[in-house]
Design a protein around this motif. Structure first.
Motif, PDB file in Angstrom:
ATOM      1  N   GLU A 235       0.857  -1.189   0.000  1.00 45.11           N
ATOM      2  CA  GLU A 235       0.000   0.000   0.000  1.00 45.11           C
ATOM      3  C   GLU A 235       0.891   1.236   0.000  1.00 45.11           C
ATOM      4  OE1 GLU A 235      -2.937   2.841   0.153  1.00 45.11           O
ATOM      5  OE2 GLU A 235      -3.032   0.723  -0.425  1.00 45.11           O
ATOM      6  N   THR A 236       0.932   1.945  -1.123  1.00 42.59           N
ATOM      7  CA  THR A 236       1.761   3.128  -1.218  1.00 42.59           C
ATOM      8  C   THR A 236       1.196   4.044  -2.294  1.00 42.59           C
ATOM      9  OG1 THR A 236       4.051   3.908  -1.491  1.00 42.59           O
ATOM     10  CG2 THR A 236       3.334   2.094  -2.916  1.00 42.59           C
ATOM     11  N   TYR A 237       1.739   5.242  -2.374  1.00 47.54           N
ATOM     12  CA  TYR A 237       1.303   6.198  -3.394  1.00 47.54           C
ATOM     13  C   TYR A 237       2.336   7.313  -3.484  1.00 47.54           C
ATOM     14  CZ  TYR A 237      -0.612   8.114   0.984  1.00 47.54           C
ATOM     15  OH  TYR A 237      -0.776   8.543   2.284  1.00 47.54           O
ATOM     16  N   PHE A 238       2.266   8.093  -4.550  1.00 42.14           N
ATOM     17  CA  PHE A 238       3.213   9.178  -4.748  1.00 42.14           C
ATOM     18  C   PHE A 238       3.004  10.279  -3.697  1.00 42.14           C
ATOM     19  CE2 PHE A 238       3.076   7.373  -9.093  1.00 42.14           C
ATOM     20  CZ  PHE A 238       4.427   7.113  -9.249  1.00 42.14           C
ATOM     21  N   TYR A 239       4.108  10.869  -3.258  1.00 38.55           N
ATOM     22  CA  TYR A 239       4.118  11.985  -2.297  1.00 38.55           C
ATOM     23  C   TYR A 239       3.437  11.601  -0.981  1.00 38.55           C
ATOM     24  CZ  TYR A 239       6.070  14.657  -6.061  1.00 38.55           C
ATOM     25  OH  TYR A 239       6.911  15.088  -7.052  1.00 38.55           O
ATOM     26  N   ARG A 240       3.768  10.414  -0.508  1.00 35.49           N
ATOM     27  CA  ARG A 240       3.284   9.947   0.787  1.00 35.49           C
ATOM     28  C   ARG A 240       4.262  10.394   1.876  1.00 35.49           C
ATOM     29  NH1 ARG A 240       2.626   3.540   2.511  1.00 35.49           N
ATOM     30  NH2 ARG A 240       1.448   3.874   4.445  1.00 35.49           N
TER      31      ARG A 240
ATOM     32  N   ASP B 102       7.181  15.055   4.339  1.00 36.84           N
ATOM     33  CA  ASP B 102       8.089  15.828   5.195  1.00 36.84           C
ATOM     34  C   ASP B 102       9.488  15.210   5.198  1.00 36.84           C
ATOM     35  OD1 ASP B 102       6.109  17.594   5.780  1.00 36.84           O
ATOM     36  OD2 ASP B 102       5.715  16.859   7.809  1.00 36.84           O
ATOM     37  N   ALA B 103       9.553  13.890   5.305  1.00 39.17           N
ATOM     38  CA  ALA B 103      10.853  13.218   5.320  1.00 39.17           C
ATOM     39  C   ALA B 103      11.572  13.376   3.986  1.00 39.17           C
ATOM     40  CB  ALA B 103      10.671  11.742   5.653  1.00 39.17           C
ATOM     41  N   LEU B 104      10.827  13.310   2.890  1.00 38.97           N
ATOM     42  CA  LEU B 104      11.442  13.450   1.569  1.00 38.97           C
ATOM     43  C   LEU B 104      11.969  14.859   1.362  1.00 38.97           C
ATOM     44  CD1 LEU B 104       8.898  11.421  -0.612  1.00 38.97           C
ATOM     45  CD2 LEU B 104      10.955  10.617   0.557  1.00 38.97           C
ATOM     46  N   HIS B 105      11.227  15.861   1.847  1.00 43.46           N
ATOM     47  CA  HIS B 105      11.707  17.248   1.769  1.00 43.46           C
ATOM     48  C   HIS B 105      12.940  17.447   2.645  1.00 43.46           C
ATOM     49  CE1 HIS B 105       8.732  19.069  -0.804  1.00 43.46           C
ATOM     50  NE2 HIS B 105       7.741  18.570  -0.097  1.00 43.46           N
TER      51      HIS B 105
ATOM     52  N   GLU C   7       6.643   3.936  -5.748  1.00 46.92           N
ATOM     53  CA  GLU C   7       6.199   5.331  -5.663  1.00 46.92           C
ATOM     54  C   GLU C   7       7.105   6.199  -4.794  1.00 46.92           C
ATOM     55  OE1 GLU C   7       2.269   3.173  -6.612  1.00 46.92           O
ATOM     56  OE2 GLU C   7       4.257   2.716  -5.820  1.00 46.92           O
ATOM     57  N   GLU C   8       7.629   5.643  -3.696  1.00 45.98           N
ATOM     58  CA  GLU C   8       8.486   6.449  -2.815  1.00 45.98           C
ATOM     59  C   GLU C   8       9.782   6.893  -3.499  1.00 45.98           C
ATOM     60  OE1 GLU C   8       9.470   5.765   1.614  1.00 45.98           O
ATOM     61  OE2 GLU C   8      11.118   4.794   0.544  1.00 45.98           O
ATOM     62  N   PRO C   9      10.615   5.975  -4.011  1.00 45.69           N
ATOM     63  CA  PRO C   9      11.853   6.433  -4.640  1.00 45.69           C
ATOM     64  C   PRO C   9      11.617   7.263  -5.893  1.00 45.69           C
ATOM     65  CG  PRO C   9      11.533   4.081  -5.003  1.00 45.69           C
ATOM     66  CD  PRO C   9      10.534   4.501  -3.969  1.00 45.69           C
ATOM     67  N   LEU C  10      10.541   6.991  -6.624  1.00 50.16           N
ATOM     68  CA  LEU C  10      10.251   7.795  -7.808  1.00 50.16           C
ATOM     69  C   LEU C  10       9.817   9.201  -7.426  1.00 50.16           C
ATOM     70  CD1 LEU C  10       8.466   5.083  -9.978  1.00 50.16           C
ATOM     71  CD2 LEU C  10      10.751   6.039 -10.344  1.00 50.16           C
ATOM     72  N   THR C  11       9.114   9.337  -6.318  1.00 45.82           N
ATOM     73  CA  THR C  11       8.777  10.671  -5.808  1.00 45.82           C
ATOM     74  C   THR C  11      10.047  11.436  -5.488  1.00 45.82           C
ATOM     75  OG1 THR C  11       6.662   9.952  -4.872  1.00 45.82           O
ATOM     76  CG2 THR C  11       7.623  11.966  -3.965  1.00 45.82           C
ATOM     77  N   LEU C  12      10.974  10.780  -4.799  1.00 48.62           N
ATOM     78  CA  LEU C  12      12.234  11.437  -4.459  1.00 48.62           C
ATOM     79  C   LEU C  12      13.009  11.799  -5.717  1.00 48.62           C
ATOM     80  CD1 LEU C  12      14.126  12.401  -2.264  1.00 48.62           C
ATOM     81  CD2 LEU C  12      15.071  10.090  -2.119  1.00 48.62           C
TER      82      LEU C  12
ATOM     83  N   SER D 275      -1.793   3.312 -11.742  1.00 52.58           N
ATOM     84  CA  SER D 275      -3.217   3.620 -11.835  1.00 52.58           C
ATOM     85  C   SER D 275      -3.527   4.888 -11.047  1.00 52.58           C
ATOM     86  CB  SER D 275      -4.046   2.460 -11.284  1.00 52.58           C
ATOM     87  OG  SER D 275      -3.805   2.301  -9.891  1.00 52.58           O
ATOM     88  N   GLU D 276      -4.777   5.318 -11.138  1.00 50.13           N
ATOM     89  CA  GLU D 276      -5.214   6.552 -10.486  1.00 50.13           C
ATOM     90  C   GLU D 276      -4.978   6.519  -8.981  1.00 50.13           C
ATOM     91  OE1 GLU D 276      -6.421  10.357 -10.522  1.00 50.13           O
ATOM     92  OE2 GLU D 276      -6.311   9.092 -12.320  1.00 50.13           O
ATOM     93  N   ARG D 277      -5.056   5.362  -8.385  1.00 44.45           N
ATOM     94  CA  ARG D 277      -4.891   5.235  -6.928  1.00 44.45           C
ATOM     95  C   ARG D 277      -3.526   5.734  -6.452  1.00 44.45           C
ATOM     96  NH1 ARG D 277      -7.370   2.916  -2.734  1.00 44.45           N
ATOM     97  NH2 ARG D 277      -6.126   1.976  -1.067  1.00 44.45           N
ATOM     98  N   SER D 278      -2.525   5.593  -7.272  1.00 45.28           N
ATOM     99  CA  SER D 278      -1.178   6.022  -6.887  1.00 45.28           C
ATOM    100  C   SER D 278      -1.024   7.538  -6.873  1.00 45.28           C
ATOM    101  CB  SER D 278      -0.138   5.423  -7.847  1.00 45.28           C
ATOM    102  OG  SER D 278      -0.062   4.023  -7.711  1.00 45.28           O
ATOM    103  N   PHE D 279      -1.985   8.264  -7.438  1.00 46.24           N
ATOM    104  CA  PHE D 279      -1.856   9.715  -7.577  1.00 46.24           C
ATOM    105  C   PHE D 279      -2.728  10.497  -6.602  1.00 46.24           C
ATOM    106  CE2 PHE D 279      -0.657   7.914 -11.670  1.00 46.24           C
ATOM    107  CZ  PHE D 279       0.516   8.589 -11.957  1.00 46.24           C
ATOM    108  N   ARG D 280      -3.258   9.832  -5.579  1.00 45.13           N
ATOM    109  CA  ARG D 280      -4.222  10.515  -4.714  1.00 45.13           C
ATOM    110  C   ARG D 280      -3.620  11.634  -3.880  1.00 45.13           C
ATOM    111  NH1 ARG D 280      -3.620   5.231  -2.863  1.00 45.13           N
ATOM    112  NH2 ARG D 280      -3.145   4.860  -0.658  1.00 45.13           N
ATOM    113  N   ASN D 281      -2.286  11.734  -3.835  1.00 40.78           N
ATOM    114  CA  ASN D 281      -1.666  12.843  -3.106  1.00 40.78           C
ATOM    115  C   ASN D 281      -0.624  13.552  -3.965  1.00 40.78           C
ATOM    116  OD1 ASN D 281      -1.624  14.240  -0.568  1.00 40.78           O
ATOM    117  ND2 ASN D 281       0.432  13.428  -0.222  1.00 40.78           N
ATOM    118  N   CYS D 282      -0.716  13.381  -5.281  1.00 41.69           N
ATOM    119  CA  CYS D 282       0.283  13.923  -6.199  1.00 41.69           C
ATOM    120  C   CYS D 282      -0.195  15.251  -6.790  1.00 41.69           C
ATOM    121  CB  CYS D 282       0.555  12.930  -7.328  1.00 41.69           C
ATOM    122  SG  CYS D 282       1.843  13.442  -8.484  1.00 41.69           S
TER     123      CYS D 282
END
Length: 288
Positions: A82-87, A90-93, A123-128, A164-171
């Protein structure tokens, strides 16, 4: 799936020895309340292999020559992807804005190694990676970004780079439009320049031999995985991290995870609003 569980059944004794073996192999622990959950996750696979009981599956995992491959299948069945982009950004910033610039300055041109230690479908490393692209740091000469997961299915999906769309719910729409292309009505594909920057691999966090190379990183992200681990597995993994990391390095966990109750060698700090576990050679403190 209910049909499979009721057909096979799982006795208390079979559950205990199977869950203890799974814990030994993966670090993931199913307490007594998760007996039915474990049966649901594994029933179809047990029947597919031609077994009539969970006890047969236990002996297969423990003694059969093909068990190494089956352990990978086991991870695919029991892990929660269970993951998604820009989850939990704060830690990534904190990494992109504070830790990474500091390490780059200290390393005098040598690349900084970052490891996403439980990357799921990526999604996590790709967000970074997208954050680094925004800062002009998407270059192997400056940063090397590695990502691993124990699930071959999750890593396979990450390497394809379709979501899919689910991965973008916080992007944010800006990143979605800039770094993704539509594949069809329901799927977006990440830009190749972002995807190829992340080096995906399969690795079991509960196996020191498999992760020691990756743990030689300046920054380790290991988020939302220790909530499934036992205390013993957490300590083993964290100590493997610490032993392999360079003299000055940083470990970041998920917001619901903490090592404060554990006897670990990291120093706990708040940096830029994020909780960070710091490995720092004592001599370096005097040099600063």
């Amino acid at each position: 799936m209910r049909f499979y569980r009721e057909t096979l059944g799982i006795s208390d004794n079979a559950f205990i020895i199977l869950r203890d073996l799974i814990h030994e192999l993966t670090g993931i622990f199913f307490d007594d309340s998760k007996k039915d959950s474990l049966a649901d996750k594994l029933s179809a696979r047990v029947i597919e292999l031609g077994f009539s009981s969970f006890l047969d599956y236990y002996y297969y995992l423990k003694y059969d020559e093909g068990s190494t491959r089956e352990i990978r299948n086991l991870f695919n069945l029991i892990t929660v992807n269970e993951t998604y982009f820009y989850r939990e950004t704060d830690a990534l910033h904190t990494i992109a804005d504070v830790l990474l610039p500091s390490i780059l300055e200290r390393k005098n041109g040598n690349p900084v190694k970052i490891w996403s230690a439980a990357c799921s479908s990526g999604e996590e490393p790709l967000t970074l990676a997208m954050m680094l692209a925004e800062k002009g740091l998407l270059s192997d000469s400056k940063v090397q970004l590695f990502a691993t997961d124990a699930s071959t299915l999750a890593v396979g999906k990450a390497m394809v780079g379709e979501f899919s769309e689910r991965s973008f719910r916080n992007c944010d729409a800006h990143f979605r439009e800039k770094y993704f292309d539509p594949k069809d009505d329901k799927t977006m594909k990440i830009k190749q320049s972002i995807l190829e920057f992340v080096r995906f691999s399969v690795a079991n966090l509960n196996s020191p031999a498999e992760i020691k190379h990756f743990a030689a990183a300046d920054i380790i992200l290991c988020r939302n995985v220790f909530i499934y681990f036992s205390k013993k597995s957490i300590l083993q993994t964290v100590n493997t991290f610490y032993g392999a990391m360079p003299e000055q390095a940083y470990l970041l966990l998920g917001v619901s995870e903490s090592l404060l109750k554990f006897n670990v060698p990291f120093e706990f700090r708040e940096i830029n609003g994020s909780f960070v576990y710091v490995k720092e050679n004592l001599l370096s403190k005097w040099i600063k």
